[in-house]
Design an enzyme around this catalytic site. Structure first.
Site, short mmCIF file in Angstrom:
data_model
loop_
_atom_site.label_atom_id
_atom_site.label_comp_id
_atom_site.label_asym_id
_atom_site.label_seq_id
_atom_site.Cartn_x
_atom_site.Cartn_y
_atom_site.Cartn_z
N SER A 127 31.45 33.51 39.61
CA SER A 127 32.29 34.14 38.59
C SER A 127 32.93 33.09 37.69
O SER A 127 33.21 31.98 38.14
CB SER A 127 33.38 34.95 39.28
OG SER A 127 34.39 35.29 38.37
N TYR A 152 40.19 35.89 45.05
CA TYR A 152 38.84 36.27 44.60
C TYR A 152 38.09 35.04 44.12
O TYR A 152 36.96 34.77 44.54
CB TYR A 152 38.95 37.31 43.48
CG TYR A 152 37.63 37.56 42.75
CD1 TYR A 152 36.57 38.19 43.39
CD2 TYR A 152 37.46 37.16 41.42
CE1 TYR A 152 35.37 38.40 42.73
CE2 TYR A 152 36.26 37.38 40.76
CZ TYR A 152 35.22 38.00 41.42
OH TYR A 152 34.03 38.20 40.76
N1 NAD Z 1 31.25 42.64 36.27
C1 NAD Z 1 31.76 41.45 35.96
O1 NAD Z 1 32.32 41.24 34.86
C2 NAD Z 1 31.66 40.30 36.92
C3 NAD Z 1 32.21 39.06 36.54
C4 NAD Z 1 32.12 38.00 37.42
C5 NAD Z 1 31.47 38.15 38.64
N2 NAD Z 1 30.98 39.35 38.99
C6 NAD Z 1 30.31 39.47 40.30
O2 NAD Z 1 29.05 40.08 40.13
C7 NAD Z 1 28.72 40.87 41.27
C8 NAD Z 1 28.40 42.29 40.85
O3 NAD Z 1 29.54 42.83 40.19
P1 NAD Z 1 29.62 44.29 39.63
O4 NAD Z 1 30.44 44.26 38.40
O5 NAD Z 1 28.26 44.91 39.61
O6 NAD Z 1 30.52 44.97 40.78
P2 NAD Z 1 30.35 46.35 41.55
O7 NAD Z 1 31.59 46.50 42.36
O8 NAD Z 1 30.01 47.44 40.60
O9 NAD Z 1 29.11 46.09 42.49
C9 NAD Z 1 29.20 45.54 43.78
C10 NAD Z 1 28.53 46.49 44.75
O10 NAD Z 1 28.58 45.86 46.03
C11 NAD Z 1 28.85 46.85 47.00
N3 NAD Z 1 29.48 46.20 48.15
C12 NAD Z 1 30.75 45.70 48.23
N4 NAD Z 1 30.97 45.22 49.45
C13 NAD Z 1 29.82 45.39 50.16
C14 NAD Z 1 29.43 45.11 51.50
N5 NAD Z 1 30.29 44.54 52.36
N6 NAD Z 1 28.18 45.42 51.89
C15 NAD Z 1 27.31 46.01 51.03
N7 NAD Z 1 27.64 46.32 49.76
C16 NAD Z 1 28.87 46.02 49.34
C17 NAD Z 1 29.77 47.83 46.31
O11 NAD Z 1 29.74 49.11 46.92
C18 NAD Z 1 29.24 47.83 44.89
O12 NAD Z 1 28.33 48.89 44.69
C19 NAD Z 1 29.92 40.73 42.20
O13 NAD Z 1 29.66 39.69 43.10
C20 NAD Z 1 31.05 40.34 41.29
O14 NAD Z 1 32.05 39.63 41.98
C21 NAD Z 1 31.04 40.43 38.16
#
Ligand code: NAD
Length: 335
Positions: A127, A152
């Site tokens: 991130s 985080y």
């Molecule tokens: N969206 C952003 O702007 C952003 C920015 C920086 C980093 N990220 C990272 O990118 C990745 C995806 O983000 P996103 O926006 O799609 O988030 P999101 O929350 O929509 O997707 C994450 C998915 O992981 C699942 N999950 C969580 N814990 C779990 C577990 N223990 N076992 C199995 N599944 C689990 C959740 O149910 C969810 O569907 C994450 O690692 C997030 O930290 C996202």
């Protein structure tokens, strides 16, 4: 290629899965469908994938060590894309253990699976928040990221470190992607664009933090999905130019890399809100508030490394991306 995507019911996971399936890859998607936000939205995303040839879903918690080991014993993956995480900066101030379970325990379980399953490339979500208190712009992978300002961010930085040890010890090619504020259709209900849209349509005020003095390198979801696939196709390799007595934080003697993946064009929060107002055809009532704990006032990605490694070039201007989000939001909630 057979690819495991964790967090497949998530925002980024669904889009990456669609892209891999469209080019004929086989995708096994896992997710625990937790209730951090609306489970109905996660299920609706899975419905988008369900009918596509080559897709299988397994409900599984990556923090369940035995279940993850069993999955990697049963199946053999060419690549693994870890997008499952407890996301969100602010929630980590009140629910730290959720972050430790999924982002640390779950991450080690996946590393072990990749190690024993001899996976060809492990790609995982880091991130922009790893840049923490850094103020030198744009954020570069060559800068040190040792000063996180939220748990985080600390778990994401830890992922980069843990991945490095597995690259070094077991030769696991591993690439971390530092995502910069991803937005677009099927986006996350806890993020600004979704919260603002919902509030404006319901006639409620929106919370504008740091009195609007915020900048974000907002990155459109299709550009992100394209970047993830480009990275997956190019397994990390050792950097022959790496010098151990002048270690560059961006590379290693081991097959390990980290990349920024952003738009390389920071946008003022107020301009983002104006783009949303234009797309909705409505003015927002704004409630100006101080910066929230754990948050940072600005992000700006230097994407030169990712461009030179993969040719990645984001193509979606913010007003267009916001317009597509609003179109999706209206359609989804009307239905
Ligand atoms: N969206 C952003 O702007 C952003 C920015 C920086 C980093 N990220 C990272 O990118 C990745 C995806 O983000 P996103 O926006 O799609 O988030 P999101 O929350 O929509 O997707 C994450 C998915 O992981 C699942 N999950 C969580 N814990 C779990 C577990 N223990 N076992 C199995 N599944 C689990 C959740 O149910 C969810 O569907 C994450 O690692 C997030 O930290 C996202």
């Amino acid at each position: 290629m057979k690819v495991l995507i964790t967090g497949a019911a998530g925002f980024i996971g669904m889009h990456v899965a669609q892209r891999l399936l469209a080019r004929g890859d086989e995708v096994v998607g896992i997710d625990n469908l937790n209730d951090y936000y609306d489970v109905g939205l996660k299920e609706a995303r899975l419905k988008q994938l369900a009918g596509l040839p080559g897709f299988r879903f397994v409900r599984l918690d990556i923090a369940d060590t035995a279940a993850v080991a069993d999955l990697f014993r049963r199946e053999s993956f060419g690549g693994v894309i870890n997008l499952a995480a407890q996301a969100g900066v602010r929630y980590s101030l009140t629910n730290p253990h959720a972050y430790a379970q999924t982002n640390l325990v779950g991450f080690v379980n996946l590393l072990e699976g990749c190690r024993h399953g001899k996976v060809g490339h492990f790609v995982y979500a880091s991130s922009s928040s790893v840049y923490g208190g850094n103020t030198k712009m744009p954020f570069s992978e060559h800068d040190s990221v040792d000063h996180p300002v939220s748990l985080y961010a600390a778990t994401k930085k830890s992922n980069e470190l843990m991945a490095h040890t597995y690259s070094h010890l077991f030769g696991l090619p591993a690439t971390g992607l530092r995502f910069f504020t991803v937005y677009g259709p099927w986006g996350r209900p806890d993020m600004a664009l979704f919260l603002f849209t919902k509030a404006i349509l319901e006639g409620r005020p929106i919370d504008v933090f740091n009195h609007g003095k915020m900048q974000r390198d907002f990155t459109y979801i299709d550009d992100i999905a394209e970047g993830v696939v480009r990275v997956l196709d190019r397994p990390a390799a050792p950097d022959p130019a790496f010098v151990k007595d002048r270690p560059d934080p961006a590379s290693s003697w081991a097959p390990w890399r980290v990349f920024n993946i952003g738009n390389h064009q920071p946008v003022e929060l107020m301009a983002y809100i104006e783009a949303l107002e234009a797309a909705l055809g409505r003015q927002a009532e704004k409630r100006f508030l101080p910066l929230q704990d754990g948050d940072v006032p600005a992000t700006y990605a230097d994407t030169a490394e990712l461009h030179s490694a993969t040719g990645f070039a984001p193509a979606t201007p913010v007003p267009e991306g916001v317009r597509r989000f609003v179109e999706w939001y209206r359609g989804y909630y009307r239905a």
